[in-house]
Scaffold this active site. Sequence first.
Site, PDB file in Angstrom:
ATOM      1  N   CYS A   3      65.214   5.242 -14.081  1.00  0.00           N
ATOM      2  CA  CYS A   3      65.396   3.845 -13.641  1.00  0.00           C
ATOM      3  C   CYS A   3      64.588   3.509 -12.386  1.00  0.00           C
ATOM      4  O   CYS A   3      64.293   2.342 -12.135  1.00  0.00           O
ATOM      5  CB  CYS A   3      66.870   3.549 -13.415  1.00  0.00           C
ATOM      6  SG  CYS A   3      67.853   3.770 -14.900  1.00  0.00           S
TER       7      CYS A   3
ATOM      8  N   HIS B 196      66.939  -3.048  -9.393  1.00  0.00           N
ATOM      9  CA  HIS B 196      67.130  -2.466 -10.724  1.00  0.00           C
ATOM     10  C   HIS B 196      68.435  -3.022 -11.289  1.00  0.00           C
ATOM     11  O   HIS B 196      69.445  -3.083 -10.594  1.00  0.00           O
ATOM     12  CB  HIS B 196      67.196  -0.948 -10.625  1.00  0.00           C
ATOM     13  CG  HIS B 196      67.643  -0.304 -11.896  1.00  0.00           C
ATOM     14  ND1 HIS B 196      67.048  -0.590 -13.099  1.00  0.00           N
ATOM     15  CD2 HIS B 196      68.639   0.591 -12.148  1.00  0.00           C
ATOM     16  CE1 HIS B 196      67.655   0.107 -14.046  1.00  0.00           C
ATOM     17  NE2 HIS B 196      68.633   0.825 -13.500  1.00  0.00           N
TER      18      HIS B 196
ATOM     19  N   ASN C 196      70.596  -2.813 -18.921  1.00  0.00           N
ATOM     20  CA  ASN C 196      69.808  -1.879 -18.116  1.00  0.00           C
ATOM     21  C   ASN C 196      68.601  -1.410 -18.936  1.00  0.00           C
ATOM     22  O   ASN C 196      68.767  -0.648 -19.888  1.00  0.00           O
ATOM     23  CB  ASN C 196      70.702  -0.693 -17.729  1.00  0.00           C
ATOM     24  CG  ASN C 196      69.993   0.314 -16.851  1.00  0.00           C
ATOM     25  OD1 ASN C 196      68.769   0.274 -16.714  1.00  0.00           O
ATOM     26  ND2 ASN C 196      70.753   1.222 -16.266  1.00  0.00           N
TER      27      ASN C 196
HETATM   28  N1  ACO Z   1      84.379  -0.608 -24.148  1.00  0.00           N
HETATM   29  C1  ACO Z   1      85.709  -0.543 -23.944  1.00  0.00           C
HETATM   30  N2  ACO Z   1      86.289   0.409 -23.196  1.00  0.00           N
HETATM   31  C2  ACO Z   1      85.479   1.309 -22.611  1.00  0.00           C
HETATM   32  C3  ACO Z   1      84.076   1.289 -22.764  1.00  0.00           C
HETATM   33  C4  ACO Z   1      83.546   0.278 -23.588  1.00  0.00           C
HETATM   34  N3  ACO Z   1      82.213   0.159 -23.790  1.00  0.00           N
HETATM   35  N4  ACO Z   1      83.555   2.304 -22.068  1.00  0.00           N
HETATM   36  C5  ACO Z   1      84.599   2.953 -21.471  1.00  0.00           C
HETATM   37  N5  ACO Z   1      85.737   2.343 -21.791  1.00  0.00           N
HETATM   38  C6  ACO Z   1      87.093   2.705 -21.358  1.00  0.00           C
HETATM   39  C7  ACO Z   1      87.210   4.158 -20.990  1.00  0.00           C
HETATM   40  O1  ACO Z   1      87.450   4.951 -22.149  1.00  0.00           O
HETATM   41  C8  ACO Z   1      88.389   4.156 -20.068  1.00  0.00           C
HETATM   42  O2  ACO Z   1      89.569   4.110 -20.824  1.00  0.00           O
HETATM   43  P1  ACO Z   1      90.871   4.948 -20.346  1.00  0.00           P
HETATM   44  O3  ACO Z   1      91.243   4.382 -19.004  1.00  0.00           O
HETATM   45  O4  ACO Z   1      91.862   4.655 -21.428  1.00  0.00           O
HETATM   46  O5  ACO Z   1      90.424   6.373 -20.272  1.00  0.00           O
HETATM   47  C9  ACO Z   1      88.245   2.812 -19.331  1.00  0.00           C
HETATM   48  O6  ACO Z   1      87.390   2.003 -20.164  1.00  0.00           O
HETATM   49  C10 ACO Z   1      87.663   2.939 -17.938  1.00  0.00           C
HETATM   50  O7  ACO Z   1      86.482   3.733 -17.995  1.00  0.00           O
HETATM   51  P2  ACO Z   1      85.660   4.050 -16.703  1.00  0.00           P
HETATM   52  O8  ACO Z   1      84.475   4.897 -17.063  1.00  0.00           O
HETATM   53  O9  ACO Z   1      86.547   4.573 -15.628  1.00  0.00           O
HETATM   54  O10 ACO Z   1      85.190   2.571 -16.299  1.00  0.00           O
HETATM   55  P3  ACO Z   1      84.432   2.071 -15.027  1.00  0.00           P
HETATM   56  O11 ACO Z   1      85.172   0.969 -14.416  1.00  0.00           O
HETATM   57  O12 ACO Z   1      83.983   3.206 -14.149  1.00  0.00           O
HETATM   58  O13 ACO Z   1      83.111   1.433 -15.661  1.00  0.00           O
HETATM   59  C11 ACO Z   1      80.769   1.894 -16.013  1.00  0.00           C
HETATM   60  C12 ACO Z   1      82.216   2.253 -16.389  1.00  0.00           C
HETATM   61  C13 ACO Z   1      80.518   0.470 -16.397  1.00  0.00           C
HETATM   62  C14 ACO Z   1      79.819   2.822 -16.768  1.00  0.00           C
HETATM   63  C15 ACO Z   1      80.600   2.073 -14.492  1.00  0.00           C
HETATM   64  O14 ACO Z   1      81.089   3.299 -14.075  1.00  0.00           O
HETATM   65  C16 ACO Z   1      79.169   1.931 -14.082  1.00  0.00           C
HETATM   66  O15 ACO Z   1      78.568   0.894 -14.218  1.00  0.00           O
HETATM   67  N6  ACO Z   1      78.580   2.977 -13.510  1.00  0.00           N
HETATM   68  C17 ACO Z   1      77.198   2.928 -13.098  1.00  0.00           C
HETATM   69  C18 ACO Z   1      76.426   3.596 -14.115  1.00  0.00           C
HETATM   70  C19 ACO Z   1      75.120   2.921 -14.410  1.00  0.00           C
HETATM   71  O16 ACO Z   1      74.940   1.751 -14.301  1.00  0.00           O
HETATM   72  N7  ACO Z   1      74.211   3.750 -14.833  1.00  0.00           N
HETATM   73  C20 ACO Z   1      72.955   3.296 -15.261  1.00  0.00           C
HETATM   74  C21 ACO Z   1      71.896   4.199 -14.922  1.00  0.00           C
HETATM   75  S1  ACO Z   1      71.910   4.618 -13.229  1.00  0.00           S
HETATM   76  C22 ACO Z   1      71.505   3.302 -12.484  1.00  0.00           C
HETATM   77  O17 ACO Z   1      70.791   2.573 -13.025  1.00  0.00           O
HETATM   78  C23 ACO Z   1      72.080   3.072 -11.152  1.00  0.00           C
END
Ligand code: ACO
Length: 320
Positions: free
Chosen positions: A112, A247, A277
Amino acid sequence: MIRSVIKGTGSALPARKVTNEELAKTVDTSDEWIVERTGIRSRYIAGEGETTSTLATMAAQRAMDAAGIAPEDVDLIVLATATPDQTFPATATTVQAALGCRGAAFDVAAVCSGFIYSLGVADSMMRSGFAKCALVIGAETMSRILNWDDRTTCVLFGDGAGAVVLQSEDVPEDGPGVLLTKLHSDGRHNGLLHTDGGPSTTGTSGKVQMRGREVFRHAVVNLADVLQEVLKESQFSAENIDWVVPHQANARILEATAKKLGLPMEKVVVTVDQHANTSAASVPLALDLAVRDGRIKPGDLVMLEAMGGGFTWGASLLRM
Ligand code: ACO
């Protein structure tokens, strides 16, 4: 002083747009969950015949048209991608042939952050006199390395490409050009965001694996740090910045980073809602959009920033 000046921008997206609702028909997710957690509403997914190099070529051609330069003017192509057409040769050379350019062409792998890394590399090569006119491209077909059964990653990414033409020019101190780029990496976090394969390990490309929460936490801290570093060294303050082009990983990361810097969201270019992304493509895609719709104007002070797998992260300050 000699600086690398952005003379034109361009971008390209696949033909097919996929909304959250459409995705929810095949993936166990919902529009509500995706919008609330990420701000993403749609993404573009490459179809048959659309590859990283075809998207990159289209974006680069548009940047060259905007700059008013011919293929023979280009003497360097630096292309950032995590999804090359082939393991080798570099996708940059495929783009070079398609555009009819000469000179040096190579790929940069920083996921990224790839576009910021590529801009830093091209700028250094131009400042050292190696090149006079460079195409810097970020292009991805992330959809091809997603596990479509993993809802925690597959809803987050999209495909696309963006490009800029950089030209070496003698400009006054307050004139245009890349002012400063800072790059960092910390390989200890390799396992938080990676593919579970590669040519030398599994003989496959592997699929994206991510520990989202940890990535989120590191992203906000690292981005705020590198932005402060660039501001300090360039002797500008956050109030001097006209636009931040970040980004586009997650709307919440954009908001948290802007808040840490004391920057209003009105100064942040946001495209994550439309494109999701797109990894290395996201910064030049957003830059091109904001240049073409007239938000970013000549003379504006613009901060580009990104963080990605590795971890890698960086920021670049430029005057348009
Ligand atoms: N749809 C529905 N539910 C989902 C999904 C989905 N697509 N994905 C996960 N869930 C559920 C999980 O199973 C979990 O359920 P549970 O509580 O019953 O176990 C719940 O949602 C919460 O999951 P978390 O992973 O804790 O959710 P979080 O609030 O952390 O959001 C996310 C996840 C969006 C990936 C977040 O952590 C994030 O944006 N992280 C940054 C990662 C990123 O952007 N990476 C890209 C590359 S790096 C960069 O560019 C910076």
